[in-house]
Write an enzyme that holds these catalytic residues in place. Structure first.
Site, PDB file in Angstrom:
ATOM      1  N   GLU A  88       1.000  -1.211  -0.028  1.00 31.01           N
ATOM      2  CA  GLU A  88       0.148  -0.017  -0.030  1.00 31.01           C
ATOM      3  C   GLU A  88       0.999   1.197   0.238  1.00 31.01           C
ATOM      4  OE1 GLU A  88       0.713   1.690   2.791  1.00 31.01           O
ATOM      5  OE2 GLU A  88       2.056  -0.021   3.526  1.00 31.01           O
TER       6      GLU A  88
ATOM      7  N   GLU B 284       4.469  -0.534   1.623  1.00 32.31           N
ATOM      8  CA  GLU B 284       4.804  -0.701  -0.004  1.00 32.31           C
ATOM      9  C   GLU B 284       4.704  -2.231  -0.295  1.00 32.31           C
ATOM     10  OE1 GLU B 284       8.175   0.677  -1.746  1.00 32.31           O
ATOM     11  OE2 GLU B 284       7.939   2.842  -0.898  1.00 32.31           O
TER      12      GLU B 284
END
Lengths: 343, 343
Positions: free
Chosen positions: A165, A307
């Site tokens: 994310e 991430e």
């Protein structure tokens, strides 16, 4: 979980030429993947990491160390392959898929760069401090996008999906969701995120507390999700639901993806069976989330980047666990009946 | 450690597009490899795992769950590629090199199988319970073989070397060495090994205690090593010394390879700078050893197999750390001067 497939995999693992259970977590990982995939011969031949990005209205209320525009800038790094998750998915031999669920400034992708899938629901959420982050219909649309992304990946052959994310402000959203869904004290599940401390951390805890009070009449998971956000969290919950439905294991990353896991779990409790926790974040709420889900992390490593960096690092471990199950010699191969002289 | 190279790598890591230190242990790993290799641009392009095998006279005294002949059988599994370490080195993209330092029954290697290097010093040690495991000259020869193996690997291009071992009875030898070198209570550093428990574990502790009393007049590391064994432990200490001399990082595996690390450390204290601890074994003495060496394990995973299985699993993590340092984008690339808005 397919109990029969898991039991068959466990028996096969016990028959390998080694002291019983001496491969520790590697054995339980292989057995879990067997149970999720519903086969005693699971595979990790085509892993993928899906990164969902969106902006958060709450980011304009001073909860993050970074301005909101950084979300779009980071997406350009994902497209260019220079972000951490780009390096780490390449190392893991995993496909990287990035989707924009609603960043305020959509990234400019140059020709030849990695695609960023347009799954925009709205240009960032509204601030959950002053109102609802999004409508119920928008939350449903974001979850549906996530389910669609899972189906896309699985239809392309993915047999292990890691989550990632990006969204400035999303640790605040994740803390609010975690506090609301698990009924925990905000101070217990709110941490430094990308790097706030001291007074700024106290202000972040106060913001999470205010969000909870603002939405204390929220009823049910969908209502909590719509009111608190975020778009990428909703989509990631959808990815989990879509993978669970297709019997594909999902590697959670850090605190934000595990907030999405809480949402998925509440929407469909059986979806927790498809989850594997990749890493333990130092973000204090992460251990609280994993405990609620009954998950033990594969790795620790003190990573707090998100991430999908942690999920990417766990892929070789899961693949190795499955390879041991598939390829390692057994006592039966040697014509020996027993797994251990003490068995 | 090359402090200048390590500092340059740390500064480069701080300049990457991410919150400061958010990649946690991955950052410290990259910095450590930079310090060991003596360059701010370290590489893990050609990793290798070296497995040293030998037999232990002590194994005939009932300390192990397995008979001594299993050492040679396991070596055949290494040659066939069906052992855990064969599967895991293949997964890690690492070269596997196996050396026989003195198993009682040398393996029969079929044509087309992996080579087992003949570095035989003697057909297993004598029992340290009743005498000296080997002579001082034999211990020196085994260490020299290890140094030679390190040079062989490094000359072939290895830039990261993982350690592995096989030898029925070698957790007893490792416990005796650890208790003697660190002056610890044998009960504190003796555990189930391949799977003894209850009375058998009590007998193992008593055996380690008896070994320590039998050799209480041992003076110095060489004397302790020769009297207690084992041949593969001595060779692995040599591998560490050879790698340290050539500035190549060494991944320790479990309890036995870390006993070898204690020997190397005592023979040449600076060699600890070349070590990276791959995993934490549930064997109780392993945490004691790592604490003495000042090392934190990269992985946990509850593995107690040895063979180099843990070292193999850590290779992708170390390689990923180095890849992040080499390939991830920096704030400078974006024309931004600061690593963090708070910097």
């Amino acid at each position: 979980l397919d109990a029969e497939a898991a039991a068959a995999a466990a028996a096969a693992m016990d028959g390998k030429v080694k002291p019983l259970r001496s491969l520790g977590d590697l054995e339980s990982l292989a057995v879990r993947v067997a149970g999720i995939q519903g086969t005693a011969s699971p595979t990790v031949a085509s892993p993928a990491v899906v990164v969902c990005a969106a902006d958060h209205g709450i980011a304009r209320d001073g909860v993050s160390a970074y301005p909101q525009e950084v979300t779009g800038l980071m997406l350009q790094g994902f497209a260019a392959g220079t972000a951490a998750v780009g390096v780490l998915t390449a190392q893991a031999g995993a496909r990287l898929v990035v989707a924009d669920l609603g960043v305020v400034e959509p990234p400019q992708i140059a020709p030849g760069q990695n695609e960023v899938l347009d799954r925009r629901v709205r240009p960032g959420t509204a601030s959950s401090l002053t109102g609802e982050a999004m409508t119920r219909a928008e939350a449903e649309q974001a979850v549906a996008h996530g389910i669609g992304l899972a189906h896309l990946l699985v239809d392309d052959g993915a047999d292990l999906v890691g989550l990632g994310e990006m969204g400035i402000g999303n640790t605040t959203t994740a803390s609010a969701l975690t506090a609301a869904l698990l009924e925990r004290d905000p101070a217990r599940v709110t941490g430094p995120g990308t790097g706030v401390s001291g007074d700024a951390l106290a202000a972040k805890v106060a913001a999470v507390d205010a969000i909870l009070r603002r939405h204390e009449d929220a009823r049910g998971t969908w209502d909590v999700l719509a009111r608190m956000g975020g778009l990428e969290v909703a989509a990631l919950a959808g990815v989990i639901l879509g993978c669970a439905e297709r019997r594909v294991p999902v590697l959670l990353d850090g605190f934000i993806t595990t907030a999405a896991a809480l949402v998925a779990w509440r929407l469909a409790p059986v979806s927790v069976d498809a989850m594997i926790a990749a890493t333990l974040s130092p973000e204090p709420g992460h251990a609280v989330q994993l405990e609620a889900l009954g998950l033990e992390p594969v790795l620790r490593l003190s990573m707090r980047l998100g991430e999908g960096s942690g999920a990417s690092l766990a892929i070789p471990v899961v693949r190795s666990a499955v390879a041991v199950l598939a390829e390692m010699g057994s006592f039966a191969d040697l014509g020996l009946a027993e797994a251990s002289p003490h068995a």
